[in-house]
Design an enzyme around this catalytic site. Sequence first.
Site: not given
Lengths: 287, 287, 287, 287
Positions: D96, D171
Amino acid sequence: MQKFGFIGLGIMGSAMAKNLVKAGCSVTIWNRSPEKAEELAALGAERAATPCEVVESCPVTFAMLADPAAAEEVCFGKHGVLEGIGEGRGYVDMSTVDPATSQRIGVAVVAKGGRFLEAPVSGSKKPAEDGTLIILAAGDRNLYDEAMPGFEKMGKKIIHLGDVGKGAEMKLVVNMVMGGMMACFCEGLALGEKAGLATDAILDVIGAGAMANPMFALKGGLIRDRNFAPAFPLKHMQKDLRLAVALGDRVGQPLVASAAANELFKGARAAGFGDEDFSAIFKTIER
Amino acid sequence: MQKFGFIGLGIMGSAMAKNLVKAGCSVTIWNRSPEKAEELAALGAERAATPCEVVESCPVTFAMLADPAAAEEVCFGKHGVLEGIGEGRGYVDMSTVDPATSQRIGVAVVAKGGRFLEAPVSGSKKPAEDGTLIILAAGDRNLYDEAMPGFEKMGKKIIHLGDVGKGAEMKLVVNMVMGGMMACFCEGLALGEKAGLATDAILDVIGAGAMANPMFALKGGLIRDRNFAPAFPLKHMQKDLRLAVALGDRVGQPLVASAAANELFKGARAAGFGDEDFSAIFKTIER
Amino acid sequence: MQKFGFIGLGIMGSAMAKNLVKAGCSVTIWNRSPEKAEELAALGAERAATPCEVVESCPVTFAMLADPAAAEEVCFGKHGVLEGIGEGRGYVDMSTVDPATSQRIGVAVVAKGGRFLEAPVSGSKKPAEDGTLIILAAGDRNLYDEAMPGFEKMGKKIIHLGDVGKGAEMKLVVNMVMGGMMACFCEGLALGEKAGLATDAILDVIGAGAMANPMFALKGGLIRDRNFAPAFPLKHMQKDLRLAVALGDRVGQPLVASAAANELFKGARAAGFGDEDFSAIFKTIER
Amino acid sequence: MQKFGFIGLGIMGSAMAKNLVKAGCSVTIWNRSPEKAEELAALGAERAATPCEVVESCPVTFAMLADPAAAEEVCFGKHGVLEGIGEGRGYVDMSTVDPATSQRIGVAVVAKGGRFLEAPVSGSKKPAEDGTLIILAAGDRNLYDEAMPGFEKMGKKIIHLGDVGKGAEMKLVVNMVMGGMMACFCEGLALGEKAGLATDAILDVIGAGAMANPMFALKGGLIRDRNFAPAFPLKHMQKDLRLAVALGDRVGQPLVASAAANELFKGARAAGFGDEDFSAIFKTIER
């Protein structure tokens, strides 16, 4: 006779430099497009060929550039400020830039042996001409004292705020309050109109009470007339709100009302009002 | 010599009635607790035994009661205003009440053959004493003209806003802007402090620019000193914000920033600051 | 065989009463427009001439009226519930009304010697038909137990929440969360679309994770297709948000995010979307 | 037998790599601290000495690093990915990271002749172990197809979103909705509690209706028990909200409700709850 350099002769800079010249200072000037320097030269200012030449020949040089990119180019570019600074000479950047840009320039100037002060101003064309700007200085204290005789020709309120970066932060704080006030003012005007109250009556009542201020007095009538000709463009206000909310993020200060105002300005920008005056937020609120 | 009735001699009412007496008007007074009438009587006012007696003996009677309940009692109660009004006599209620209460009183007065004007004021003790209140009148136009000589002794700005209810609505609009401004101001101060800027410097800069206003000038220093002694209690401001947001609901005006401010004040009330000054919202913002 | 009364045979009420009849209960019915009672009568329900007759002849009577006005008329009107209640008979009002209306009806029923339960439902036409409503009961505990065999034919989740008023409050809390979720969902969809993400992809990802819920699954596709045919009208959602924020005001709970959502719905109502589905808030967000 | 590289064997990475090995793939692994590679090696994975060695020996390599700094080090560092990539080999970064970091890595990989895919995941430890992650891929389409047999061992929902950067943006969108939902949920719970409704009843009612979702089901009980042990730390949620609001700024999408939620999370972080679960926003709301 005091001697100063002045770099950047746009609307703001030329008005400010003129006040120095008129007050009898010896001023060495430079501007990217040379024609803008002519009027000043006619008044007695001395022209230099490059920023480097200006700072080399003056103990203290002021700069007033359009944006961070211009401020960096004048400092770091060929024949730029860095090439001429050193031996304790002072560089006072009065451009409105973000704290990071300001710090980058400041560090480079000091590394070369110069001294640095950031000094963004609050106020636009009229106060620049009248010499009534508010000057938000931060950085080298001695340089601040040495620059003071020049500051006093350009501003009515001069204040030293601490380390480099604090001037930029003060501007964000002040503009955030201004943006929030405008949002609340416009919501009040829109609510009153929908409730059937005359806008003039609302302006009258607010103007007679403890909230009365020059901004409401000026903008109120313009909003009533749906005149949103830009004095301070909405997109710049929204940028300052964004940066202020980001500063809140960094220092751990939630900003519920200001973040709401920021979203309203963002909506106005998305609606295409970014180049109108920041009071055009009214159009987003009333629709 | 002009003749007026005056009912309600609290902090506000006694100051206002005194200005009438001092200006040479003939004033007939009544107050629930009679001792408060003594000072006025000593200055030359005539005392009546009941509200009914006051309105019966005067072409125009002003009233300044503490809250909606007191305003209703004086109007509808035994020996109240309704029993003496009629034959075109005028009743001017300057108390701060909600639009619905105002309309109930107005309808009853008119049904009895009287005339009615609501006239809430903006400003507190000091302007009441100085005769510089802002008077937000609404209702009977002729009565407005007849009351004007009295209004002019009590206020510096007198304005007629339309039908009964518009005066109360104007107060909500103005106080909503005031509450929103205070929220934005406190967020600016809190952000500045967390960022390491001196509060005095922030106040200085704001006070020197286009946003400068008496409220920031007065409250700014008090907030810096954490002095929240009540001038305008926070719970009253929150109530006005609630009513203003409800007005927006009724007329179809979204109020994103003001609703956010309302929640901040609500949070401050929930935190126990309701009886402090409305600037105590700062404590909720900075924590 | 259990015996129940049922008053109010609109879309919801007729579906609910049908479930009672189908389950073998003996049901006495009444509806303002008698033709709506015919289908039920054909299924075996007994028709009464007035609400009074229904409650007189049944130990427990359910009511499902359109709004507070209808609920009050059926209770307080001529030949209404109050004339037939008494001797411990039970009245269960399942209409969606505000807490104050509910309490007024409850107090009157009890004063006449009857027992009262409010029992608003969560869920619309489909769950009413399927007998899978969520029933939010509050008031008389014994009556709750006696009504349970009936509730179980109409709902899948039946819950007793305390004194009369708590059922209405629970509905506000739940609908406030629903409105806030919808606002956040629509902001996510609008952000994604502006950033160039396919709406189907966003729905897919949300639908596969911990946030997946029937509401997003149903409304997501409709929003993508810009289909805002009303299932739950936007103006009703905004009314519930308004009442929920007002409840927060009363109990001292600031509601920053929900108040923001309320203003968004208010803006959508002001833009003319009040009679569309509450997901039409998307149109206000994306513009 | 399919052959894959896997770099980064933390909590997430080791669970993911294990699923590849168990499914019969030939997996070459590397981890900064070698002891973490032992369990995998015992299951049959082959160990490499450097990231460079992994990518050199595998047609497709997955990476799962802790943060942007680790992702950059593994790519750009000595014996890093860049030294071994080329000749069309594929690098799939599942860490991420922000869009900018992702793009920097992608550009460098392609410049060396390799192919690049970003593929951040939604879901934490449990879904990683169960092979039920949601995989948000973006970048090289052919590489996506070649990586699919590996993705299918690790996730239940695999989706290709466009150019590099779109995975990171998705996201942000999804986490923004999640943060907003949590804020609204907590406001509902706090309002209900202050109004005297039992938390269990509220959870029950919400859990039975159209809003029911795994997140509310899990977090609701934990909030009731004031258990804020971190599954997804609040400071990370606030960071994602900040970045999502900034994305809105960039693409011109106002986010009134989400910005309000962001300020609430910011307040919770400032109150010291940053390392607790993101549901700890409840503590800020209820106080």
